[in-house]
Design a protein around this motif. Structure first.
Motif, PDB file in Angstrom:
ATOM      1  N   UNK A  66     -14.097  -9.091   6.101  1.00  0.00           N
ATOM      2  CA  UNK A  66     -13.887  -8.106   5.035  1.00  0.00           C
ATOM      3  C   UNK A  66     -12.547  -8.329   4.349  1.00  0.00           C
ATOM      4  N   UNK A  67     -11.516  -8.590   5.123  1.00  0.00           N
ATOM      5  CA  UNK A  67     -10.195  -8.842   4.543  1.00  0.00           C
ATOM      6  C   UNK A  67     -10.180 -10.133   3.739  1.00  0.00           C
ATOM      7  N   UNK A  68     -10.866 -11.134   4.229  1.00  0.00           N
ATOM      8  CA  UNK A  68     -10.946 -12.411   3.518  1.00  0.00           C
ATOM      9  C   UNK A  68     -11.658 -12.233   2.173  1.00  0.00           C
ATOM     10  N   UNK A  69     -12.770 -11.505   2.181  1.00  0.00           N
ATOM     11  CA  UNK A  69     -13.512 -11.265   0.944  1.00  0.00           C
ATOM     12  C   UNK A  69     -12.674 -10.429  -0.023  1.00  0.00           C
ATOM     13  N   UNK A  70     -11.932  -9.463   0.502  1.00  0.00           N
ATOM     14  CA  UNK A  70     -11.046  -8.662  -0.349  1.00  0.00           C
ATOM     15  C   UNK A  70     -10.032  -9.560  -1.048  1.00  0.00           C
ATOM     16  N   UNK A  71      -9.442 -10.492  -0.312  1.00  0.00           N
ATOM     17  CA  UNK A  71      -8.487 -11.432  -0.895  1.00  0.00           C
ATOM     18  C   UNK A  71      -9.122 -12.302  -1.969  1.00  0.00           C
ATOM     19  N   UNK A  72     -10.340 -12.759  -1.716  1.00  0.00           N
ATOM     20  CA  UNK A  72     -11.042 -13.566  -2.713  1.00  0.00           C
ATOM     21  C   UNK A  72     -11.348 -12.739  -3.966  1.00  0.00           C
ATOM     22  N   UNK A  73     -11.728 -11.476  -3.775  1.00  0.00           N
ATOM     23  CA  UNK A  73     -11.978 -10.594  -4.919  1.00  0.00           C
ATOM     24  C   UNK A  73     -10.709 -10.372  -5.732  1.00  0.00           C
ATOM     25  N   UNK A  74      -9.577 -10.222  -5.060  1.00  0.00           N
ATOM     26  CA  UNK A  74      -8.306 -10.054  -5.770  1.00  0.00           C
ATOM     27  C   UNK A  74      -8.046 -11.236  -6.690  1.00  0.00           C
ATOM     28  N   UNK A  75      -8.262 -12.431  -6.166  1.00  0.00           N
ATOM     29  CA  UNK A  75      -8.040 -13.645  -6.948  1.00  0.00           C
ATOM     30  C   UNK A  75      -9.064 -13.764  -8.074  1.00  0.00           C
ATOM     31  N   UNK A  76     -10.320 -13.563  -7.736  1.00  0.00           N
ATOM     32  CA  UNK A  76     -11.406 -13.701  -8.704  1.00  0.00           C
ATOM     33  C   UNK A  76     -11.260 -12.734  -9.870  1.00  0.00           C
ATOM     34  N   UNK A  77     -10.908 -11.486  -9.559  1.00  0.00           N
ATOM     35  CA  UNK A  77     -10.862 -10.442 -10.582  1.00  0.00           C
ATOM     36  C   UNK A  77      -9.460 -10.168 -11.106  1.00  0.00           C
TER      37      UNK A  77
END
Length: 81
Positions: free
Chosen positions: A41-52
């Protein structure tokens, strides 16, 4: 990025992370329903931060219990930018 693209990105990410077929990902369930743990979940959150290009709280997946709620939150945050 619009709602559909965010949904598709999340479905793809969850399917790959959990080994569940993407057609079986239900937006009305929590990501944790697919056996993912807090580190994912934390990893996906980090990817979302970068993506968006957004600053997201590390508790995002615990605050938005359903995937559909998460997508709605992200769309709203993008609209505020």
């Amino acid at each position: 990025m619009n709602q559909e693209k965010i949904e598709n990105w999340l479905i793809d990410k969850l399917a790959k992370s959990s080994g569940v077929d993407s057609e079986k990902i239900d937006l009305e369930k929590s990501i944790f329903a697919y056996g993912l743990d807090s580190s994912v979940a934390l990893s996906i959150t980090g990817e979302l931060e970068t993506l968006l290009d957004l600053k997201l709280d590390s508790t995002l997946f615990w605050e938005c219990l359903k995937i559909s709620d998460l997508v709605e939150y992200l769309v709203d945050e993008l609209a505020k930018k």
